[in-house]
Design a protein around this motif. Structure first.
Motif, PDB file in Angstrom:
ATOM      1  N   VAL A  29       0.820  -1.209   0.000  1.00  0.00           N
ATOM      2  CA  VAL A  29       0.000   0.000   0.000  1.00  0.00           C
ATOM      3  C   VAL A  29       0.853   1.258   0.000  1.00  0.00           C
ATOM      4  CG1 VAL A  29      -1.712   1.286   1.338  1.00  0.00           C
ATOM      5  CG2 VAL A  29      -1.900  -1.198   1.151  1.00  0.00           C
ATOM      6  N   ALA A  30       2.078   1.177   0.502  1.00  0.00           N
ATOM      7  CA  ALA A  30       2.919   2.360   0.683  1.00  0.00           C
ATOM      8  C   ALA A  30       3.096   3.126  -0.628  1.00  0.00           C
ATOM      9  CB  ALA A  30       4.286   1.949   1.228  1.00  0.00           C
ATOM     10  N   GLY A  31       2.732   4.421  -0.588  1.00  0.00           N
ATOM     11  CA  GLY A  31       2.902   5.289  -1.746  1.00  0.00           C
ATOM     12  C   GLY A  31       1.909   5.067  -2.861  1.00  0.00           C
ATOM     13  N   LYS A  32       0.846   4.303  -2.614  1.00  0.00           N
ATOM     14  CA  LYS A  32      -0.120   3.970  -3.660  1.00  0.00           C
ATOM     15  C   LYS A  32      -1.412   4.787  -3.508  1.00  0.00           C
ATOM     16  CE  LYS A  32       2.542   0.790  -5.353  1.00  0.00           C
ATOM     17  NZ  LYS A  32       2.230  -0.637  -5.253  1.00  0.00           N
ATOM     18  N   ASP A  33      -2.149   4.884  -4.625  1.00  0.00           N
ATOM     19  CA  ASP A  33      -3.480   5.482  -4.622  1.00  0.00           C
ATOM     20  C   ASP A  33      -4.493   4.358  -4.431  1.00  0.00           C
ATOM     21  OD1 ASP A  33      -2.712   8.183  -5.163  1.00  0.00           O
ATOM     22  OD2 ASP A  33      -2.309   7.592  -7.227  1.00  0.00           O
ATOM     23  N   VAL A  34      -5.236   4.420  -3.334  1.00  0.00           N
ATOM     24  CA  VAL A  34      -6.185   3.359  -2.974  1.00  0.00           C
ATOM     25  C   VAL A  34      -7.601   3.890  -3.136  1.00  0.00           C
ATOM     26  CG1 VAL A  34      -6.945   1.785  -1.162  1.00  0.00           C
ATOM     27  CG2 VAL A  34      -4.528   2.418  -1.325  1.00  0.00           C
ATOM     28  N   VAL A  35      -8.432   3.102  -3.796  1.00  0.00           N
ATOM     29  CA  VAL A  35      -9.843   3.437  -3.969  1.00  0.00           C
ATOM     30  C   VAL A  35     -10.678   2.295  -3.405  1.00  0.00           C
ATOM     31  CG1 VAL A  35     -11.712   3.782  -5.642  1.00  0.00           C
ATOM     32  CG2 VAL A  35      -9.498   4.892  -6.001  1.00  0.00           C
ATOM     33  N   GLU A  36     -11.662   2.631  -2.584  1.00  0.00           N
ATOM     34  CA  GLU A  36     -12.618   1.621  -2.132  1.00  0.00           C
ATOM     35  C   GLU A  36     -13.956   1.894  -2.788  1.00  0.00           C
ATOM     36  OE1 GLU A  36     -14.491  -0.612   1.778  1.00  0.00           O
ATOM     37  OE2 GLU A  36     -13.345   1.235   2.080  1.00  0.00           O
TER      38      GLU A  36
ATOM     39  N   THR B 179      -9.454   7.111  -1.561  1.00  0.00           N
ATOM     40  CA  THR B 179     -10.703   7.670  -2.074  1.00  0.00           C
ATOM     41  C   THR B 179     -11.819   6.662  -1.905  1.00  0.00           C
ATOM     42  OG1 THR B 179      -9.484   8.954  -3.734  1.00  0.00           O
ATOM     43  CG2 THR B 179     -11.853   8.687  -4.073  1.00  0.00           C
ATOM     44  N   GLY B 180     -12.888   7.068  -1.249  1.00  0.00           N
ATOM     45  CA  GLY B 180     -14.056   6.214  -1.094  1.00  0.00           C
ATOM     46  C   GLY B 180     -15.119   6.586  -2.116  1.00  0.00           C
ATOM     47  N   VAL B 181     -15.710   5.584  -2.751  1.00  0.00           N
ATOM     48  CA  VAL B 181     -16.762   5.779  -3.744  1.00  0.00           C
ATOM     49  C   VAL B 181     -17.990   5.017  -3.272  1.00  0.00           C
ATOM     50  CG1 VAL B 181     -17.442   5.483  -6.148  1.00  0.00           C
ATOM     51  CG2 VAL B 181     -15.043   5.943  -5.584  1.00  0.00           C
ATOM     52  N   ASP B 182     -19.129   5.691  -3.222  1.00  0.00           N
ATOM     53  CA  ASP B 182     -20.345   5.019  -2.752  1.00  0.00           C
ATOM     54  C   ASP B 182     -21.553   5.570  -3.485  1.00  0.00           C
ATOM     55  OD1 ASP B 182     -20.876   3.102  -0.166  1.00  0.00           O
ATOM     56  OD2 ASP B 182     -22.636   4.301  -0.660  1.00  0.00           O
ATOM     57  N   LEU B 183     -22.559   4.720  -3.644  1.00  0.00           N
ATOM     58  CA  LEU B 183     -23.787   5.101  -4.334  1.00  0.00           C
ATOM     59  C   LEU B 183     -24.749   5.852  -3.426  1.00  0.00           C
ATOM     60  CD1 LEU B 183     -25.446   4.801  -6.963  1.00  0.00           C
ATOM     61  CD2 LEU B 183     -26.296   2.626  -6.094  1.00  0.00           C
ATOM     62  N   CYS B 184     -24.566   5.690  -2.110  1.00  0.00           N
ATOM     63  CA  CYS B 184     -25.483   6.291  -1.132  1.00  0.00           C
ATOM     64  C   CYS B 184     -24.978   7.677  -0.732  1.00  0.00           C
ATOM     65  CB  CYS B 184     -25.609   5.389   0.094  1.00  0.00           C
ATOM     66  SG  CYS B 184     -26.678   6.058   1.375  1.00  0.00           S
ATOM     67  N   GLU B 185     -25.754   8.694  -1.062  1.00  0.00           N
ATOM     68  CA  GLU B 185     -25.345  10.060  -0.755  1.00  0.00           C
ATOM     69  C   GLU B 185     -25.218  10.282   0.749  1.00  0.00           C
ATOM     70  OE1 GLU B 185     -26.580  14.604  -2.152  1.00  0.00           O
ATOM     71  OE2 GLU B 185     -27.845  12.884  -2.649  1.00  0.00           O
TER      72      GLU B 185
ATOM     73  N   SER C 145     -10.606  11.232   0.755  1.00  0.00           N
ATOM     74  CA  SER C 145     -11.750  11.912   0.153  1.00  0.00           C
ATOM     75  C   SER C 145     -12.826  10.893  -0.191  1.00  0.00           C
ATOM     76  CB  SER C 145     -11.323  12.673  -1.110  1.00  0.00           C
ATOM     77  OG  SER C 145     -10.810  11.770  -2.082  1.00  0.00           O
ATOM     78  N   PHE C 146     -14.031  11.393  -0.401  1.00  0.00           N
ATOM     79  CA  PHE C 146     -15.163  10.527  -0.730  1.00  0.00           C
ATOM     80  C   PHE C 146     -15.961  11.164  -1.864  1.00  0.00           C
ATOM     81  CE2 PHE C 146     -14.005   9.507   3.569  1.00  0.00           C
ATOM     82  CZ  PHE C 146     -14.095   8.121   3.611  1.00  0.00           C
ATOM     83  N   MET C 147     -16.453  10.323  -2.766  1.00  0.00           N
ATOM     84  CA  MET C 147     -17.190  10.812  -3.920  1.00  0.00           C
ATOM     85  C   MET C 147     -18.349   9.873  -4.241  1.00  0.00           C
ATOM     86  SD  MET C 147     -14.368   9.833  -6.853  1.00  0.00           S
ATOM     87  CE  MET C 147     -15.446  10.025  -8.269  1.00  0.00           C
ATOM     88  N   LEU C 148     -19.388  10.455  -4.828  1.00  0.00           N
ATOM     89  CA  LEU C 148     -20.554   9.695  -5.225  1.00  0.00           C
ATOM     90  C   LEU C 148     -20.242   8.938  -6.509  1.00  0.00           C
ATOM     91  CD1 LEU C 148     -23.448   9.502  -4.006  1.00  0.00           C
ATOM     92  CD2 LEU C 148     -24.161  11.143  -5.754  1.00  0.00           C
TER      93      LEU C 148
END
Length: 578
Positions: A386-393, A415-421, A438-441
């Motif tokens: 994980v070190a130095g990487k861009d992680v998206v859930e 970065t977290g991505v979720d369908l629920c606002e 950060s988190f995004m829809l």
């Protein structure tokens, strides 16, 4: 451990490589931020319009005619020519004569004071309901090119961005179209026999009167200095106020009334607009532009997929309502992982700063600690760094696992991505103190505008209509040699299908770890059973408790029994993009 920082003393990277990597990091971060900005464009437009509206309201009394004329000219808002103005005046006069005619007819019939009062109330509420439904429909469905209603759609949506547009038009120019519309509705009701009694005639009279006032009431709600007549009506609570309508301009998915707001409040209590939105979505797949239930594009293709989609949307909104009203600082939504045997647990060491994320309440902390262990096991492996990487859930839920990873300050970005606002709002509020998080829809079935080295997906894919489509989405956002870390419960046949989907030549992965962790998850369920039951008994309404027991997979629940049987498994994949 895979999340530990690299040993600088053993690094062989040259200064030039570090500069290149730093440049790549900056480019990746800029790309991620741009993607998040694009994903939130609709929300930003709403916010901008709201801010403009507030500014216009607060300073309207300070604007002179020159300023208003300049604003109107910029929007192309010109005074109506005299011949058109005469026609408008004629329409308004005729409209008021119609109102009086209905009232005159009512008094020419057999009537009582009660009949007149009830008719007046019914007419007022009818107009309020019609204004609410019309406003909701024009804000959310159709386009400017839609036959018949295209022009009203344009004016309603243009108003969201330019609230000053209506302030320069005079009373006649504002109300004449509503006069025509309300007279047309009244004629239809007369044809249906509504005007056959004193009650019906009074209803029609008041419906026409308030219908012809809709735009004038709307204009008054935008003004800090409305005309005296409307100011008195606002103070009496008979029409919507500036404060009420300002709430609509916050996100455009509530407070739709343009008369007095009484029916709109009843609709809100009974979730009528949400029900209408669900029915429209189920029937034709159309998603409201300003969804009242948090739907986002793309729409599901089939009726069965839309039913499943709505089921989970509604469930998570209901679950959020319970946790919100009970002030439960829930951080995780998976069943957990128990490392070791029943007699001897060997838990993974927690990430640095994880204590700051885990809740303080003892029962919640015990449950969430077990859930964090699932993330730690998923991240454990010789090929995962994980070190130095861009992680998206994808489907990040309450964000607990991702926030613990970000708090460890090892990954470059999370970065977290979720369908629920609701989840996105919760995470942005709860973890705003954590850097590089950060988190995004976003929808796991659609395009996600972000690039990643590692994609996490924890106990979420059972909500998707297609795991194969999800794997394609992940393949598109992963960089070369990026990794998918995936875990979920599924039927044994679905494990075979998942392996085949990961090997699909159009989006190929190499499976590096393929593991059945059902026994470990069952042990975690058993270990957390008592604290789950305590929280459910204390915080969940009795009518909802059976659903929450199933969702939480307490012992003797359907989910616990299914996972204990021979047909269902809890499976983990670590796969590399090729």
């Amino acid at each position: 451990a895979c999340w530990a920082a690299p040993d600088v003393s053993t690094s062989t990277a040259s200064s030039e490589c570090r500069m290149i990597n730093r440049g790549k990091s900056q480019i990746a971060e800029a790309t991620r931020q741009a993607a998040e900005k694009k994903q939130q464009q609709q929300q930003q437009q709403s916010t901008t319009a709201t801010a403009k509206m507030g500014s216009d309201h607060d300073h309207e009394h300070e604007m002179d005619d020159a300023a208003l004329n300049a604003a109107a000219a910029k929007l192309g808002d010109k005074p109506a020519p005299m011949n058109e103005k005469i026609g408008m005046i004629a329409v308004v006069i005729f409209h008021h004569l119609v109102c009086l005619a209905f009232l005159w007819k009512a008094f020419s019939m057999e009537w009582s004071v009660l009949t007149i009062v009830l008719g007046a109330i019914a007419g007022t509420l009818t107009t309020d309901g019609l204004s609410t439904l019309t406003h909701f429909a024009l804000d959310n469905y159709g386009t400017e090119t839609t036959p018949i209603v295209g022009l009203p759609i344009y004016y309603f949506r243009e108003h969201h961005h330019h609230p000053l547009h209506m302030l320069r038009r005079d009373h006649i120019e504002n109300v004449w179209t509503e006069c025509l519309y309300s007279d047309f509705i009244a004629c239809l009701m007369v044809l249906c026999g509504v005007g056959g009694s004193a009650f019906g005639c009074v209803l029609l009279s008041f419906m026409c009167f308030w219908g012809g006032q809709v735009t004038a009431i709307h204009k008054a709600s935008h003004s800090t200095k409305p005309a005296l007549f409307y100011k008195l009506l606002q103070k009496a609570g008979l029409i919507i106020s500036h404060e009420y309508h300002s709430r609509h301009h916050k996100n455009f998915n509530s407070h739709h009334s343009l008369v007095n707001g009484l029916v709109d409040r009843a609709f809100a209590k009974l979730h009528i607009l949400q029900f209408i939105e669900c029915v429209i979505y189920l029937l034709n797949g159309h998603i409201a532009i300003h969804s009242t239930i948090g739907l986002v594009q793309p729409a599901r293709a089939t009726l069965a997929e839309r039913v499943q989609h709505l089921k989970w949307i509604i469930w998570y909104r209901l679950f959020d309502w319970v946790t919100g009203t009970q002030k439960l600082a829930l951080r995780f939504m998976n069943w957990g992982y128990h490392r070791g045997s029943v007699q001897a647990a060997v838990p993974y060491a927690l990430m640095a700063n994880a204590d700051a994320v885990l809740p303080a309440e003892p029962n919640l902390r015990e449950i969430d600690t077990a859930s964090l262990q699932l993330y730690l096991h998923l991240l454990n492996g010789p090929n995962v760094a994980v070190a130095g990487k861009d992680v998206v859930e994808v489907s990040s839920g309450k964000g607990g696992g991702l926030s613990c990873l970000a708090a460890a300050k090892v990954a470059r970005s999370c970065t977290g991505v979720d369908l629920c606002e609701g989840n996105i709002d919760y995470c942005r509020s709860s973890y705003k103190h954590i850097d590089s998080l950060s988190f995004m829809l976003g929808d796991a079935m659609g395009q996600i505008d972000v690039q990643a080295d590692i994609v996490l997906n924890v106990e979420a894919s059972h909500c998707y209509p297609s795991r194969a489509q999800f794997f394609k989405t992940v393949h598109a956002i992963l960089r070369p040699d990026g990794r998918l870390l995936f875990v979920d419960f599924m039927h044994r046949d679905e494990v075979v299908a998942a392996r085949a989907a990961l090997a699909d030549p159009s989006c190929p992965f190499v499976i590096e770890k393929d593991e059945d962790i059902t026994p470990n998850v069952l042990l975690a369920m058993e270990r957390t059973d008592a604290p789950k039951r305590a929280l459910i008994q204390r915080h969940v309404p009795s009518w909802m408790a059976p659903l929450v027991h199933r969702f939480a997979a307490t012992k003797d629940s359907t989910m616990y029994r299914d996972l204990s049987g021979p047909d269902w498994v809890y499976h983990l994949f670590q796969a590399k993009k090729i």
